[in-house]
Enzyme design. Structure first.
Site, PDB file in Angstrom:
ATOM      1  N   ASN A   9       1.133  -1.166  -0.394  1.00  0.00           N
ATOM      2  CA  ASN A   9       0.040  -0.249  -0.080  1.00  0.00           C
ATOM      3  C   ASN A   9       0.522   1.382  -0.078  1.00  0.00           C
ATOM      4  O   ASN A   9       1.460   1.910   1.178  1.00  0.00           O
ATOM      5  CB  ASN A   9      -1.097   0.167   1.627  1.00  0.00           C
ATOM      6  CG  ASN A   9      -1.650   1.393   1.558  1.00  0.00           C
ATOM      7  OD1 ASN A   9      -2.028   2.569   0.763  1.00  0.00           O
ATOM      8  ND2 ASN A   9      -2.324   2.011   2.403  1.00  0.00           N
ATOM      9  N   TRP A  10       1.051   1.878  -0.973  1.00  0.00           N
ATOM     10  CA  TRP A  10       2.039   3.504  -1.060  1.00  0.00           C
ATOM     11  C   TRP A  10       1.532   4.330  -1.390  1.00  0.00           C
ATOM     12  O   TRP A  10       2.109   5.325  -0.409  1.00  0.00           O
ATOM     13  CB  TRP A  10       2.820   3.557  -2.809  1.00  0.00           C
ATOM     14  CG  TRP A  10       3.020   2.130  -3.436  1.00  0.00           C
ATOM     15  CD1 TRP A  10       3.654   1.150  -2.763  1.00  0.00           C
ATOM     16  CD2 TRP A  10       3.463   1.954  -4.776  1.00  0.00           C
ATOM     17  NE1 TRP A  10       4.450   0.525  -3.280  1.00  0.00           N
ATOM     18  CE2 TRP A  10       4.465   1.206  -4.525  1.00  0.00           C
ATOM     19  CE3 TRP A  10       3.616   3.000  -5.883  1.00  0.00           C
ATOM     20  CZ2 TRP A  10       4.663   0.116  -6.028  1.00  0.00           C
ATOM     21  CZ3 TRP A  10       4.378   1.951  -6.804  1.00  0.00           C
ATOM     22  CH2 TRP A  10       4.995   1.048  -7.294  1.00  0.00           C
ATOM     23  N   LYS A  11       0.248   4.351  -0.292  1.00  0.00           N
ATOM     24  CA  LYS A  11      -0.764   5.689  -0.080  1.00  0.00           C
ATOM     25  C   LYS A  11      -0.296   6.193  -0.895  1.00  0.00           C
ATOM     26  O   LYS A  11      -0.147   6.196  -1.902  1.00  0.00           O
ATOM     27  CB  LYS A  11      -0.778   5.758   1.138  1.00  0.00           C
ATOM     28  CG  LYS A  11       0.112   4.606   2.387  1.00  0.00           C
ATOM     29  CD  LYS A  11      -0.413   4.900   3.908  1.00  0.00           C
ATOM     30  CE  LYS A  11      -0.160   3.340   4.386  1.00  0.00           C
ATOM     31  NZ  LYS A  11      -0.539   3.347   6.386  1.00  0.00           N
ATOM     32  N   HIS A  97      -9.798   0.666   4.639  1.00  0.00           N
ATOM     33  CA  HIS A  97      -8.099   0.690   5.426  1.00  0.00           C
ATOM     34  C   HIS A  97      -8.421   1.807   6.424  1.00  0.00           C
ATOM     35  O   HIS A  97      -9.579   3.245   6.500  1.00  0.00           O
ATOM     36  CB  HIS A  97      -7.121   2.320   4.365  1.00  0.00           C
ATOM     37  CG  HIS A  97      -6.035   1.928   5.322  1.00  0.00           C
ATOM     38  ND1 HIS A  97      -5.857   3.586   6.377  1.00  0.00           N
ATOM     39  CD2 HIS A  97      -5.359   1.688   4.818  1.00  0.00           C
ATOM     40  CE1 HIS A  97      -4.642   2.431   6.801  1.00  0.00           C
ATOM     41  NE2 HIS A  97      -3.770   1.561   6.051  1.00  0.00           N
ATOM     42  N   GLU A  99      -7.360   5.030   7.528  1.00  0.00           N
ATOM     43  CA  GLU A  99      -6.759   6.834   7.066  1.00  0.00           C
ATOM     44  C   GLU A  99      -8.000   6.865   6.439  1.00  0.00           C
ATOM     45  O   GLU A  99      -8.183   8.360   6.561  1.00  0.00           O
ATOM     46  CB  GLU A  99      -5.950   6.156   6.100  1.00  0.00           C
ATOM     47  CG  GLU A  99      -4.455   6.256   7.310  1.00  0.00           C
ATOM     48  CD  GLU A  99      -3.144   5.440   6.488  1.00  0.00           C
ATOM     49  OE1 GLU A  99      -3.298   5.252   5.127  1.00  0.00           O
ATOM     50  OE2 GLU A  99      -2.466   4.800   7.157  1.00  0.00           O
ATOM     51  N   GLU A 169      -5.504  -5.309  10.904  1.00  0.00           N
ATOM     52  CA  GLU A 169      -4.615  -4.138  10.697  1.00  0.00           C
ATOM     53  C   GLU A 169      -5.063  -2.820  12.232  1.00  0.00           C
ATOM     54  O   GLU A 169      -6.036  -2.034  12.423  1.00  0.00           O
ATOM     55  CB  GLU A 169      -4.661  -2.976   9.234  1.00  0.00           C
ATOM     56  CG  GLU A 169      -4.028  -4.045   8.093  1.00  0.00           C
ATOM     57  CD  GLU A 169      -3.546  -3.196   7.365  1.00  0.00           C
ATOM     58  OE1 GLU A 169      -2.987  -2.536   6.977  1.00  0.00           O
ATOM     59  OE2 GLU A 169      -4.736  -1.244   7.341  1.00  0.00           O
ATOM     60  N   GLY A 175       2.154   2.957  10.674  1.00  0.00           N
ATOM     61  CA  GLY A 175       2.858   3.308  10.869  1.00  0.00           C
ATOM     62  C   GLY A 175       3.581   3.810  11.797  1.00  0.00           C
ATOM     63  O   GLY A 175       4.375   5.210  12.221  1.00  0.00           O
ATOM     64  N   SER A 215       3.263  -2.133  10.806  1.00  0.00           N
ATOM     65  CA  SER A 215       4.505  -1.825  10.714  1.00  0.00           C
ATOM     66  C   SER A 215       4.695  -3.524  10.916  1.00  0.00           C
ATOM     67  O   SER A 215       6.291  -3.997  11.077  1.00  0.00           O
ATOM     68  CB  SER A 215       4.786  -1.607  12.302  1.00  0.00           C
ATOM     69  OG  SER A 215       4.568  -0.449  12.588  1.00  0.00           O
ATOM     70  N   GLY A 236       2.592  -0.828   4.369  1.00  0.00           N
ATOM     71  CA  GLY A 236       2.762   0.154   4.051  1.00  0.00           C
ATOM     72  C   GLY A 236       3.910   0.789   3.866  1.00  0.00           C
ATOM     73  O   GLY A 236       4.705   0.694   3.314  1.00  0.00           O
ATOM     74  N   GLY A 237       4.669   1.813   4.867  1.00  0.00           N
ATOM     75  CA  GLY A 237       5.657   1.814   5.007  1.00  0.00           C
ATOM     76  C   GLY A 237       6.900   1.772   4.223  1.00  0.00           C
ATOM     77  O   GLY A 237       8.005   2.010   3.285  1.00  0.00           O
TER      78      GLY A 237
HETATM   79  P1  PGA Z   1       2.508   0.307   7.582  1.00  0.00           P
HETATM   80  O1  PGA Z   1       0.830   0.723   6.734  1.00  0.00           O
HETATM   81  O2  PGA Z   1       2.742  -1.130   7.501  1.00  0.00           O
HETATM   82  O3  PGA Z   1       3.439   1.885   7.536  1.00  0.00           O
HETATM   83  O4  PGA Z   1       2.290   0.157   9.084  1.00  0.00           O
HETATM   84  C1  PGA Z   1       0.602   0.101   6.675  1.00  0.00           C
HETATM   85  C2  PGA Z   1      -0.788  -0.067   6.744  1.00  0.00           C
HETATM   86  O5  PGA Z   1      -1.605   0.727   6.516  1.00  0.00           O
HETATM   87  O6  PGA Z   1      -1.668  -0.756   5.721  1.00  0.00           O
END
Ligand code: PGA
Length: 253
Positions: A9-11, A97, A99, A169, A175, A215, A236-237
């Site tokens: 997930n590159w956001k 998600h 967010e 999640e 993050g 994470s 994500g990250g």
């Molecule tokens: P993260 O994000 O790996 O940076 O914690 C995961 C996500 O938001 O799907």
């Protein structure tokens, strides 16, 4: 048995040149280390075409999106429909998600509508659920996730639920570098699978992929992926760095 899946997930990150470089490096790395797990790169809408071209026919690698609109079509300025994504060759879309729930006020009801839109376009929702830090601390986390699943998934019929990928999640792990204990991850995944079993039966519950997100990195991936009820990860990250991402991919057989 459930398919093993890794999702990037590159956001809202990366410039066009960076997208080309990252995608090419990931594809190269995967081509050198082919295994049966599915890899889905959920890129910003604008980069779908670029990523798709670079992925080309690479085995087990697919492009995905990070959101879609809950309506079929119409006057929704700035939005992207499932049909449009489908016509671009996208089959997987992240839905719900945390967010999106937090910053764009997506409710369980909106999330359910998005899921139905995707299913009616023969696409696969990657459904995210997971508790807040508060719910973890006051020990209401099972109820929290239970209610998210009831409200957004449980009106699907057996055929429809079979298209869904679930990602657990915990919001406090996204993050932050904080990861739940392995036994806490397994306990929640087991709970989700049992819930699906109680409603849809053994075969469906054994076949659905339940991924962990929050994470995940190349150092902790192996232990997480070895848990009996974990079928992969939503990253994500760490998916923004090809070495780190490939380090995670290699841990999922
Ligand atoms: P993260 O994000 O790996 O940076 O914690 C995961 C996500 O938001 O799907």
């Amino acid at each position: 048995m459930s398919k093993n899946i890794i999702i990037a997930n590159w956001k809202m990150n990366l410039q066009p040149e960076e997208v080309k470089k990252l995608t090419s490096n990931i594809i190269k790395g995967i081509a050198n280390n082919i295994n049966e797990s599915k890899k889905i790169l959920c890129v910003p809408f604008l980069y779908i075409e670029t990523a798709k071209k670079l992925i080309n026919e690479t085995k087990n690698v697919f492009v995905g999106a990070q959101n879609c609109n809950e309506n079929k079509k119409g006057a929704f300025t700035g939005e992207i429909s499932c049909e449009m994504l489908n016509s671009m060759g996208v089959k997987y879309v992240i839905i719900g998600h945390s967010e999106r729930r937090e910053y764009y006020y997506e409710t369980d009801e909106i999330i359910e509508k998005k899921i139905f839109q995707l299913i009616s376009n023969k696409m696969c929702p990657i459904f995210c659920c997971g508790e807040t830090l508060e719910a973890r601390e006051n020990k209401s986390y099972f109820d929290y996730v239970d209610s998210q699943i009831d409200k957004s998934l449980f009106r699907l019929n057996s055929n429809q639920i079979s298209k869904v990928i679930v990602a657990y999640e915990p919001i406090w792990a996204i993050g932050t570098g904080k990861v739940p204990q392995l036994k806490e991850i397994e306990e929640m995944h087991k709970f989700i699978r049992k819930k699906i079993n109680n409603k849809y039966g053994k075969i469906i519950s054994q076949n659905i992929s339940i991924l962990y997100g929050g994470s995940v990195n190349a150092s902790n991936a192996k232990d997480i992926f070895n848990l009996p009820n974990v079928n992969g990860g939503l990253i994500g990250g760490a998916s923004l760095n090809s070495n780190e991402f490939l380090g995670i991919v290699k841990e999922l057989k």
